[in-house]
Write an enzyme that holds these catalytic residues in place. Structure first.
Site, short mmCIF file in Angstrom:
data_model
loop_
_atom_site.label_atom_id
_atom_site.label_comp_id
_atom_site.label_asym_id
_atom_site.label_seq_id
_atom_site.Cartn_x
_atom_site.Cartn_y
_atom_site.Cartn_z
N ARG A 69 -8.40 21.21 -14.99
CA ARG A 69 -8.56 21.11 -16.44
C ARG A 69 -9.52 22.16 -17.02
O ARG A 69 -9.23 22.78 -18.03
CB ARG A 69 -9.06 19.71 -16.79
N LYS A 85 -5.12 11.57 1.93
CA LYS A 85 -5.58 10.19 1.81
C LYS A 85 -6.69 10.11 0.76
O LYS A 85 -7.30 11.16 0.51
CB LYS A 85 -6.05 9.66 3.15
N LYS A 135 -20.13 3.57 10.84
CA LYS A 135 -21.06 4.59 10.35
C LYS A 135 -22.48 4.17 10.74
O LYS A 135 -22.74 3.01 11.02
CB LYS A 135 -20.96 4.69 8.83
N HIS A 158 -6.76 7.30 10.71
CA HIS A 158 -7.14 8.00 11.93
C HIS A 158 -7.00 7.14 13.21
O HIS A 158 -6.44 7.60 14.19
CB HIS A 158 -8.58 8.51 11.83
N HIS A 188 -6.05 14.29 8.65
CA HIS A 188 -6.61 15.49 9.29
C HIS A 188 -6.86 15.31 10.79
O HIS A 188 -6.99 16.29 11.51
CB HIS A 188 -7.87 15.97 8.55
N LYS A 190 -6.35 18.04 14.69
CA LYS A 190 -7.34 18.35 15.73
C LYS A 190 -6.63 18.70 17.04
O LYS A 190 -5.71 17.98 17.46
CB LYS A 190 -8.26 17.14 15.95
N ASP A 218 -10.71 3.39 5.15
CA ASP A 218 -11.16 4.77 5.29
C ASP A 218 -10.79 5.35 6.67
O ASP A 218 -10.45 6.52 6.78
CB ASP A 218 -12.68 4.82 5.09
#
Ligand code: BG6
Length: 520
Positions: free
Chosen positions: A65, A174, A366, A266, A204, A208, A261
């Site tokens: 934009r 994603k 995490k 994955h 992604h 790998k 997530d």
């Protein structure tokens, strides 16, 4: 080349050398001012350019934009590449040659004018191939996919693929929906004006090297494939652990949590490659057929199964490497009483001939002590005679670990005699390291993925039924969690390997988590 290198060369089989011819094309990035473009896409394209892997001619057009001139955008991108490139310093001469192919076209995605300007820009390149071979990268909000695709269609920039000479493809990222219903809606939006084979959904992890090697390892080595089944394998552990906390991504993470997530994409992707049947050929569809079949053979989880087989966790304040770390609820943009999970562990069963009765344990989180992704295939113990009878639980069963990152490699653990006059047995490790075998070669996943999308090879992308099947699994887990706040056993201190509930989960089946180890 020395003698052994010459020998390696003779028996090196280059399977797709011929395939890697990419036709001249333009790549159009919608949402060009976002993070993904500067952190991942442009650095990846820059590297492909330095390796002469991009087609000639090739153009990149950014659409967003904000108003910007071409030189302004190029300057911004140069600053980003200087910060995020995997190789530094940036050679300015090479950058300038690359940047000549980059331009910017501003506009609102909902306005017809935006697409007219884009059309003019593409036509101004004066090459039919740059105008009609088009890779549209939708780095936008998923809610904008439908609009962009429709406008592209109306502007005659996107046509359903039935023409022989030119192609148009759409690449999306994603999060691909937030449940099965929204993913179905997105798929419907994307395929209203394009064929499924024109849609390239990125995960992604599939870019790998080590993830790609899973299929090669399994299906080009009879030694391991013979053992890859319920007769020999006791259980499998897939761990994707991250040292980082949620940091600045609290806003997004509050909506996603670890299950959307990481698990939906994955972890289930890695699982499907580890457990799928051999495809009938190395083409995209047979490989994707087998992955879908595998996902469909995961035993469905009802609400009661979720309570027994799936564990959530959330980190509270702790320390990693001696440095204090905040709890999830203290991270920016996170609610102070949030019940969103930053850790998930689960036991899945695969109801097919090969894997019946073999537990697959998956976990991700995490603020764990170490960042590592690995698949550990734990073999059955030897019969309880001879050494096993004498050593009991001290005689560890064999295991193969596919270390996906970091210190990429494969490790086989078996028992050996410690030299000396006493009879002492201990595990030893046979180790293949990517770095020592092939040298430090660490292309970003996006380099490979962008090139594959330009070449039209969908093997490393997620098909519609694949994404929907994965959402079905995640939805059933989320249904089991509904209206159930986290319990005390589901919190863990930052810097530990997850909540006590995750230990309980695996112990119930008589197993224990094998945490990734630093590789020296
Ligand atoms: C992303 C997730 O898809 O993958 C992040 O959104 C996560 O939360 C990342 O950190 C992990 O990727 P990698 O390549 O660092 O293992």
């Amino acid at each position: 080349m020395n003698e052994s290198e010459q020998l390696d060369e003779i028996i090196t089989c280059r399977i797709n050398d011929r395939r890697r011819s990419v036709e001249p094309c333009s790549m159009i990035i919608f949402g060009a001012s976002g993070d993904l473009t500067s952190r991942k896409l442009i650095p990846a394209l820059y590297h492909l350019f330095t390796e002469n892997a991009l087609p000639t001619p090739f153009r990149i057009v950014g659409v967003a934009r904000r108003h910007k001139t071409d030189p302004q955008w190029r300057d911004e991108l140069l600053a980003a590449v200087q910060q995020f490139s995997r190789t530094r310093p940036i050679d300015l001469k090479v950058w300038n040659a690359f940047a000549e192919n980059i331009s910017y076209s501003s506009g609102d995605f909902s306005e017809v004018e935006t697409y007219k300007r884009l059309e003019n820009r593409l036509s101004s390149f004066g090459d039919e191939r740059l105008r009609r071979n088009l890779l549209f990268y939708l780095a936008t909000l998923p809610s904008q996919f439908g609009e962009v695709v429709e406008q592209l269609h109306n502007a005659a920039l996107l046509t359903r693929e039935d023409q022989e000479k030119f192609w148009q493809r759409i690449v999306v990222e994603k999060p691909f929906g937030n449940d099965l219903a929204s993913a179905e809606q997105l798929n419907a939006d994307l395929t209203r004006f394009a064929h499924e084979k024109q849609v390239f959904r990125i995960d992604h992890y599939l870019g790998k090297e080590t993830v790609q090697n899973i299929l090669m390892f399994r299906f080009s080595n009879s030694v391991f494939e013979q053992l890859w089944n319920r007769q020999s394998v006791d259980h499998v552990q897939i761990t994707v652990s991250e040292k980082l906390g949620v940091g600045e991504r609290g806003g997004y993470y509050e909506e996603a949590g670890a299950i959307r997530d990481m698990v939906q994409n994955h972890l289930l992707q890695v699982l499907s490659l580890v457990a799928m049947e051999p495809p009938v050929s190395l083409d995209a569809e047979p490989i994707r057929d087998e992955k879908v079949k595998l996902l469909k053979s995961i035993r469905p989880l009802g609400v009661k199964d979720v309570a027994k087989q799936v564990v959530r966790g959330q980190y509270f304040a702790g320390a990693i490497d001696g440095k204090p770390r905040p709890g999830y609820r203290q991270e920016p943009k996170v609610k102070s009483d949030s019940d969103v999970e930053t850790f998930v562990a689960m036991k899945l069963l695969i109801d097919n001939w090969r894997w019946s009765g073999v537990p697959f344990y998956l976990r991700t989180g995490k603020s764990l002590p170490m960042s590592a992704s690995e698949v550990r295939v734990q073999f059955k113990p030897t019969p309880h005679v001879l050494f096993a009878e004498k050593c009991g639980t001290k005689l560890d069963a064999n295991a193969i670990t596919l270390r996906l990152q970091p210190d990429e490699g494969i490790y086989l653990r078996f028992n050996g005699k410690v030299p000396g006059t006493s009879l002492t047995v201990r595990p030893v490790r046979m180790h293949f390291s990517y770095n020592s075998e092939f040298g430090a070669y660490t292309p970003e996943a996006y380099e490979r993925l962008l090139l594959e999308a330009m070449a039209g090879d969908a093997t490393l992308f997620i098909r519609r039924d694949e994404v929907e099947t994965a959402w079905g699994i995640v939805d059933s887990i989320r249904k089991g969690w509904k209206n159930k706040p986290l319990t005390n056993r589901e919190f863990y201190s930052a810097g530990t390997w997850g909540p006590v509930a995750a230990e309980d989960l695996i112990l119930q089946s008589g197993h224990e988590w094998r945490n990734p180890q630093p590789m020296t």
